[in-house]
Design an enzyme around this catalytic site. Structure first.
Site, PDB file in Angstrom:
ATOM      1  N   ASP A 150       0.877  -1.265  -0.069  1.00  0.00           N
ATOM      2  CA  ASP A 150       0.134   0.005   0.088  1.00  0.00           C
ATOM      3  C   ASP A 150       0.727   1.188  -0.086  1.00  0.00           C
ATOM      4  O   ASP A 150       1.759   1.426   1.052  1.00  0.00           O
ATOM      5  CB  ASP A 150      -0.644   0.106   1.221  1.00  0.00           C
ATOM      6  CG  ASP A 150      -1.934   0.933   1.015  1.00  0.00           C
ATOM      7  OD1 ASP A 150      -1.852   2.067   0.750  1.00  0.00           O
ATOM      8  OD2 ASP A 150      -3.036   0.845   1.612  1.00  0.00           O
ATOM      9  N   PHE A 228      -2.622  -5.859  -9.299  1.00  0.00           N
ATOM     10  CA  PHE A 228      -2.203  -4.436  -8.897  1.00  0.00           C
ATOM     11  C   PHE A 228      -0.955  -4.104  -9.911  1.00  0.00           C
ATOM     12  O   PHE A 228      -1.216  -2.764 -10.218  1.00  0.00           O
ATOM     13  CB  PHE A 228      -1.482  -4.856  -7.544  1.00  0.00           C
ATOM     14  CG  PHE A 228      -2.266  -4.918  -6.389  1.00  0.00           C
ATOM     15  CD1 PHE A 228      -2.808  -3.674  -5.736  1.00  0.00           C
ATOM     16  CD2 PHE A 228      -2.714  -6.163  -5.859  1.00  0.00           C
ATOM     17  CE1 PHE A 228      -3.641  -3.777  -4.713  1.00  0.00           C
ATOM     18  CE2 PHE A 228      -3.443  -5.913  -4.783  1.00  0.00           C
ATOM     19  CZ  PHE A 228      -4.052  -4.910  -4.240  1.00  0.00           C
TER      20      PHE A 228
END
Length: 250
Positions: A150, A228
């Site tokens: 993140d 991602f």
């Protein structure tokens, strides 16, 4: 009489963790996976005070857990498990450990691992720094992966980033001498922070495939394309890889 207060606060709860654990309902398939597959795949972590904490006295013994001695790769923030399930399936001679705080992702990982027949994979539901600091035996890991953590891209949230000062000591403790730390991100400022932090950590030296003067490592070909990475590419962001080698202790 009121409950007694703990004598000390857990070290890792004195600083912000790198995740926000939102309550999300698992699908019926994920619930079944957790019920049926967790006894084999999931390591039952003794807790401290939080649901993702690790009791500092707990230990994960790879030889006991896997029933053999083999090179061990640990992925931090394994998400849905695409990268580590693919790696475990392709390398049955190695052992793999996925560390993740989101149970739905771990359930999906177990489902895919079971379908692939990957018996050399285990999962841990816990805060990764605590796993690196105490749960894993010192020098027991051959590779640590941190792919697309993140980015916490708002400046006021940067303090939550996983890769910051002190991470080198945590990863370096778990890695054997000569072991590798592999990282990737699609956020330029986070990549720059990773490089600045790890270049300064005494536990690590750059291992950019024999080119220590390079700014970035070549893309690790053992990393499969995930949602991602694809999302970052679709938004025009450049993927940056970093590879560091654990220097010899002493």
């Amino acid at each position: 009489m009121p409950d007694e207060q703990p004598e000390h606060e857990p070290t890792f709860r004195k600083q912000p963790v790198s995740f926000v654990r939102r309550s999300g309902r698992m699908s019926d398939a994920q619930e079944r996976a957790w019920s049926e597959l967790a006894p084999f795949y999931a390591f039952d972590v003794p807790r401290d005070v939080a649901s993702t904490s690790v009791d500092t006295q707990a230990r994960f013994d790879p030889a006991e857990v896997y029933g053999r001695r083999a090179p061990l790769t640990v992925e931090i923030g394994s998400g849905q498990g695409h990268a580590i399930v693919a790696a475990a399936s392709a390398h049955p001679d190695r052992d793999f450990l996925a560390v993740e705080v989101f149970r739905a992702g771990l359930a999906r990982t177990m489902l895919d691992a079971d379908r692939a027949g990957a018996k050399n994979l285990r999962l841990i539901e816990a805060n990764a720094p605590e796993v690196l600091a105490t749960l894993l035996p010192e020098g027991s890991v051959d590779e640590v992966w941190v792919f697309f953590p993140d980015p916490w891209h708002k400046s006021r949230h940067n303090k939550r980033r996983l890769i910051k000062q002190g991470f080198g000591a945590l990863a370096g403790r778990a890695l054997r001498d000569g072991g590798l730390l592999r990282l990737a991100t699609d956020w330029e400022d986070y990549a720059l922070q990773m490089r600045e932090v790890l270049d300064a950590e005494p536990e690590f030296a750059r291992a950019f495939d024999g080119a220590p003067d390079r700014d970035w490592a070549p893309r690790y070909d053992g990393r499969v394309m995930t949602a991602f990475e694809r999302k970052g590419l679709n938004k025009g962001r450049e993927i940056r890889d970093l590879t560091y080698r654990r220097v010899a202790r002493g």
